[in-house]
Design a protein around this motif. Structure first.
Motif, PDB file in Angstrom:
ATOM      1  N   LEU A  16      33.219 -29.424   1.486  1.00 36.06           N
ATOM      2  CA  LEU A  16      33.375 -30.405   0.369  1.00 36.06           C
ATOM      3  C   LEU A  16      34.167 -29.999  -0.647  1.00 36.06           C
ATOM      4  O   LEU A  16      34.821 -30.681  -1.570  1.00 36.06           O
ATOM      5  CB  LEU A  16      31.928 -30.809   0.083  1.00 36.06           C
ATOM      6  CG  LEU A  16      31.031 -31.389   1.021  1.00 36.06           C
ATOM      7  CD1 LEU A  16      29.638 -31.431   0.479  1.00 36.06           C
ATOM      8  CD2 LEU A  16      31.596 -32.663   1.245  1.00 36.06           C
ATOM      9  N   LEU A  17      34.466 -28.628  -0.741  1.00 33.57           N
ATOM     10  CA  LEU A  17      35.081 -27.995  -1.778  1.00 33.57           C
ATOM     11  C   LEU A  17      36.339 -27.033  -1.107  1.00 33.57           C
ATOM     12  O   LEU A  17      36.158 -26.441  -0.191  1.00 33.57           O
ATOM     13  CB  LEU A  17      34.323 -27.432  -2.864  1.00 33.57           C
ATOM     14  CG  LEU A  17      33.309 -28.097  -3.327  1.00 33.57           C
ATOM     15  CD1 LEU A  17      32.078 -26.858  -4.149  1.00 33.57           C
ATOM     16  CD2 LEU A  17      33.662 -29.139  -4.460  1.00 33.57           C
ATOM     17  N   THR A  18      37.204 -26.880  -1.984  1.00 31.56           N
ATOM     18  CA  THR A  18      38.290 -25.731  -1.588  1.00 31.56           C
ATOM     19  C   THR A  18      38.176 -24.787  -2.962  1.00 31.56           C
ATOM     20  O   THR A  18      37.689 -25.102  -4.022  1.00 31.56           O
ATOM     21  CB  THR A  18      39.805 -26.439  -1.825  1.00 31.56           C
ATOM     22  OG1 THR A  18      40.127 -26.778  -3.026  1.00 31.56           O
ATOM     23  CG2 THR A  18      39.839 -27.656  -0.540  1.00 31.56           C
ATOM     24  N   ARG A  19      38.411 -23.624  -2.617  1.00 28.07           N
ATOM     25  CA  ARG A  19      38.436 -22.437  -3.581  1.00 28.07           C
ATOM     26  C   ARG A  19      39.776 -21.871  -3.564  1.00 28.07           C
ATOM     27  O   ARG A  19      40.547 -21.709  -2.753  1.00 28.07           O
ATOM     28  CB  ARG A  19      37.077 -21.577  -3.450  1.00 28.07           C
ATOM     29  CG  ARG A  19      37.308 -20.830  -1.959  1.00 28.07           C
ATOM     30  CD  ARG A  19      36.371 -19.982  -1.608  1.00 28.07           C
ATOM     31  NE  ARG A  19      36.408 -18.834  -2.494  1.00 28.07           N
ATOM     32  CZ  ARG A  19      35.692 -17.702  -2.615  1.00 28.07           C
ATOM     33  NH1 ARG A  19      34.751 -17.588  -2.156  1.00 28.07           N
ATOM     34  NH2 ARG A  19      36.307 -16.657  -3.473  1.00 28.07           N
ATOM     35  N   GLU A  20      40.209 -21.386  -4.951  1.00 31.54           N
ATOM     36  CA  GLU A  20      41.183 -20.564  -5.051  1.00 31.54           C
ATOM     37  C   GLU A  20      40.973 -19.589  -6.258  1.00 31.54           C
ATOM     38  O   GLU A  20      40.466 -19.882  -7.299  1.00 31.54           O
ATOM     39  CB  GLU A  20      42.153 -21.720  -5.501  1.00 31.54           C
ATOM     40  CG  GLU A  20      43.814 -20.995  -5.701  1.00 31.54           C
ATOM     41  CD  GLU A  20      44.845 -21.777  -6.031  1.00 31.54           C
ATOM     42  OE1 GLU A  20      45.543 -21.443  -6.998  1.00 31.54           O
ATOM     43  OE2 GLU A  20      44.763 -23.102  -5.484  1.00 31.54           O
ATOM     44  N   LYS A  21      41.413 -18.340  -5.944  1.00 26.46           N
ATOM     45  CA  LYS A  21      41.149 -17.140  -6.820  1.00 26.46           C
ATOM     46  C   LYS A  21      42.236 -17.119  -8.111  1.00 26.46           C
ATOM     47  O   LYS A  21      43.548 -17.134  -7.449  1.00 26.46           O
ATOM     48  CB  LYS A  21      41.083 -15.954  -6.168  1.00 26.46           C
ATOM     49  CG  LYS A  21      40.504 -15.077  -6.954  1.00 26.46           C
ATOM     50  CD  LYS A  21      39.825 -13.575  -6.048  1.00 26.46           C
ATOM     51  CE  LYS A  21      39.129 -12.832  -6.760  1.00 26.46           C
ATOM     52  NZ  LYS A  21      38.682 -11.675  -6.213  1.00 26.46           N
ATOM     53  N   HIS A  22      42.114 -17.261  -8.965  1.00 24.38           N
ATOM     54  CA  HIS A  22      43.006 -16.974 -10.163  1.00 24.38           C
ATOM     55  C   HIS A  22      42.643 -15.525 -10.994  1.00 24.38           C
ATOM     56  O   HIS A  22      41.611 -15.879 -11.731  1.00 24.38           O
ATOM     57  CB  HIS A  22      42.829 -18.066 -11.087  1.00 24.38           C
ATOM     58  CG  HIS A  22      43.408 -19.374 -10.643  1.00 24.38           C
ATOM     59  ND1 HIS A  22      43.995 -20.480 -11.178  1.00 24.38           N
ATOM     60  CD2 HIS A  22      43.430 -20.008  -9.203  1.00 24.38           C
ATOM     61  CE1 HIS A  22      44.172 -21.696 -10.520  1.00 24.38           C
ATOM     62  NE2 HIS A  22      43.826 -21.248  -9.354  1.00 24.38           N
ATOM     63  N   GLY A  23      43.240 -14.848 -10.678  1.00 24.69           N
ATOM     64  CA  GLY A  23      42.673 -13.420 -11.480  1.00 24.69           C
ATOM     65  C   GLY A  23      41.318 -12.653 -10.836  1.00 24.69           C
ATOM     66  O   GLY A  23      41.169 -12.922  -9.720  1.00 24.69           O
ATOM     67  N   ILE A  24      40.448 -12.899 -11.602  1.00 22.84           N
ATOM     68  CA  ILE A  24      39.011 -12.433 -11.310  1.00 22.84           C
ATOM     69  C   ILE A  24      38.091 -13.750 -11.259  1.00 22.84           C
ATOM     70  O   ILE A  24      36.924 -13.279 -10.585  1.00 22.84           O
ATOM     71  CB  ILE A  24      38.500 -11.355 -12.272  1.00 22.84           C
ATOM     72  CG1 ILE A  24      38.482 -12.035 -13.740  1.00 22.84           C
ATOM     73  CG2 ILE A  24      39.171 -10.100 -12.313  1.00 22.84           C
ATOM     74  CD1 ILE A  24      37.478 -11.269 -14.597  1.00 22.84           C
ATOM     75  N   TRP A  25      38.565 -14.926 -11.458  1.00 25.76           N
ATOM     76  CA  TRP A  25      37.847 -15.913 -11.408  1.00 25.76           C
ATOM     77  C   TRP A  25      38.157 -16.701 -10.087  1.00 25.76           C
ATOM     78  O   TRP A  25      39.303 -16.823  -9.858  1.00 25.76           O
ATOM     79  CB  TRP A  25      37.924 -16.773 -12.674  1.00 25.76           C
ATOM     80  CG  TRP A  25      37.336 -15.862 -13.858  1.00 25.76           C
ATOM     81  CD1 TRP A  25      38.287 -15.517 -15.071  1.00 25.76           C
ATOM     82  CD2 TRP A  25      35.946 -15.611 -14.235  1.00 25.76           C
ATOM     83  NE1 TRP A  25      37.356 -14.990 -15.794  1.00 25.76           N
ATOM     84  CE2 TRP A  25      36.031 -15.168 -15.163  1.00 25.76           C
ATOM     85  CE3 TRP A  25      34.876 -15.845 -13.463  1.00 25.76           C
ATOM     86  CZ2 TRP A  25      34.975 -14.406 -15.757  1.00 25.76           C
ATOM     87  CZ3 TRP A  25      33.657 -15.388 -13.961  1.00 25.76           C
ATOM     88  CH2 TRP A  25      33.860 -14.754 -15.215  1.00 25.76           C
ATOM     89  N   VAL A  26      37.194 -17.564  -9.721  1.00 32.53           N
ATOM     90  CA  VAL A  26      37.119 -18.381  -8.534  1.00 32.53           C
ATOM     91  C   VAL A  26      37.036 -19.755  -9.087  1.00 32.53           C
ATOM     92  O   VAL A  26      36.322 -20.257  -9.898  1.00 32.53           O
ATOM     93  CB  VAL A  26      36.257 -18.211  -7.283  1.00 32.53           C
ATOM     94  CG1 VAL A  26      36.526 -19.242  -6.373  1.00 32.53           C
ATOM     95  CG2 VAL A  26      36.384 -16.952  -6.874  1.00 32.53           C
ATOM     96  N   TRP A  27      38.049 -20.586  -8.766  1.00 35.79           N
ATOM     97  CA  TRP A  27      38.202 -22.051  -9.195  1.00 35.79           C
ATOM     98  C   TRP A  27      37.861 -22.853  -8.046  1.00 35.79           C
ATOM     99  O   TRP A  27      38.412 -22.708  -6.946  1.00 35.79           O
ATOM    100  CB  TRP A  27      39.563 -22.311  -9.849  1.00 35.79           C
ATOM    101  CG  TRP A  27      39.796 -21.722 -11.225  1.00 35.79           C
ATOM    102  CD1 TRP A  27      39.856 -20.477 -11.242  1.00 35.79           C
ATOM    103  CD2 TRP A  27      39.697 -22.376 -12.564  1.00 35.79           C
ATOM    104  NE1 TRP A  27      40.093 -20.296 -12.563  1.00 35.79           N
ATOM    105  CE2 TRP A  27      39.982 -21.492 -13.221  1.00 35.79           C
ATOM    106  CE3 TRP A  27      39.457 -23.509 -12.661  1.00 35.79           C
ATOM    107  CZ2 TRP A  27      39.819 -21.888 -14.893  1.00 35.79           C
ATOM    108  CZ3 TRP A  27      39.334 -24.050 -14.223  1.00 35.79           C
ATOM    109  CH2 TRP A  27      39.640 -23.053 -15.034  1.00 35.79           C
ATOM    110  N   TYR A  28      36.916 -24.072  -8.290  1.00 36.18           N
ATOM    111  CA  TYR A  28      36.902 -24.964  -7.052  1.00 36.18           C
ATOM    112  C   TYR A  28      37.463 -26.333  -7.450  1.00 36.18           C
ATOM    113  O   TYR A  28      37.326 -26.695  -8.626  1.00 36.18           O
ATOM    114  CB  TYR A  28      35.308 -24.876  -6.798  1.00 36.18           C
ATOM    115  CG  TYR A  28      34.726 -23.500  -6.452  1.00 36.18           C
ATOM    116  CD1 TYR A  28      34.553 -23.559  -4.946  1.00 36.18           C
ATOM    117  CD2 TYR A  28      34.409 -22.435  -7.217  1.00 36.18           C
ATOM    118  CE1 TYR A  28      33.820 -22.340  -4.487  1.00 36.18           C
ATOM    119  CE2 TYR A  28      33.930 -21.444  -6.710  1.00 36.18           C
ATOM    120  CZ  TYR A  28      33.691 -21.160  -5.423  1.00 36.18           C
ATOM    121  OH  TYR A  28      33.045 -20.064  -4.850  1.00 36.18           O
TER     122      TYR A  28
END
Length: 124
Positions: A90-102
């Motif tokens: 249902l979601l994708t995830r991508e790491k931006h630096g130390i944070w994960v964005w969904y």
């Protein structure tokens, strides 16, 4: 003339005492498991809130830190729910630096819509 459900009229064919035979094909087990996984992923109020927050976030994506602040839950709890929804597609995830964005996965949401329209034909 009274016709009993147990003893149907001899002139009529019947698959059994209560109904005609089921003619639709049985949902394959692997498909049933995939559908169940998706339905379980959205069958939780917190996950539905997360899904809504991510769908309506600016740019269509949200960081875990923003989600924890908004829902007032701890990061491990939010991460658990996000992982469940990501695993279900249902979601994708991508790491931006130390944070994960969904972000919402459009194909995953289409699967949910297909399930609600017709479970037998969903994701087939």
């Amino acid at each position: 003339m009274v016709v009993s459900a147990v003893n149907p009229d001899p002139g009529e064919e019947s698959a059994g005492p209560c109904a005609p035979a089921l003619s639709e094909p049985l949902m394959e087990r692997d498909l049933a498991e995939r559908v169940a996984r998706v339905l379980k992923a959205v069958a939780d109020p917190t996950r539905l809130q997360l899904l809504h927050l991510i769908q309506t976030a600016p740019g269509g994506e949200a960081c875990v830190c923003s989600l924890t602040d908004r829902l007032g839950l701890r990061q491990p709890t939010i991460s658990h729910h996000l992982k469940t929804m990501t695993t279900a597609g249902l979601l994708t995830r991508e790491k931006h630096g130390i944070w994960v964005w969904y972000a919402v996965d459009p194909e995953g949401m289409e699967t949910v819509q297909d399930i609600l329209r017709s479970p037998v034909r969903a994701a087939a």
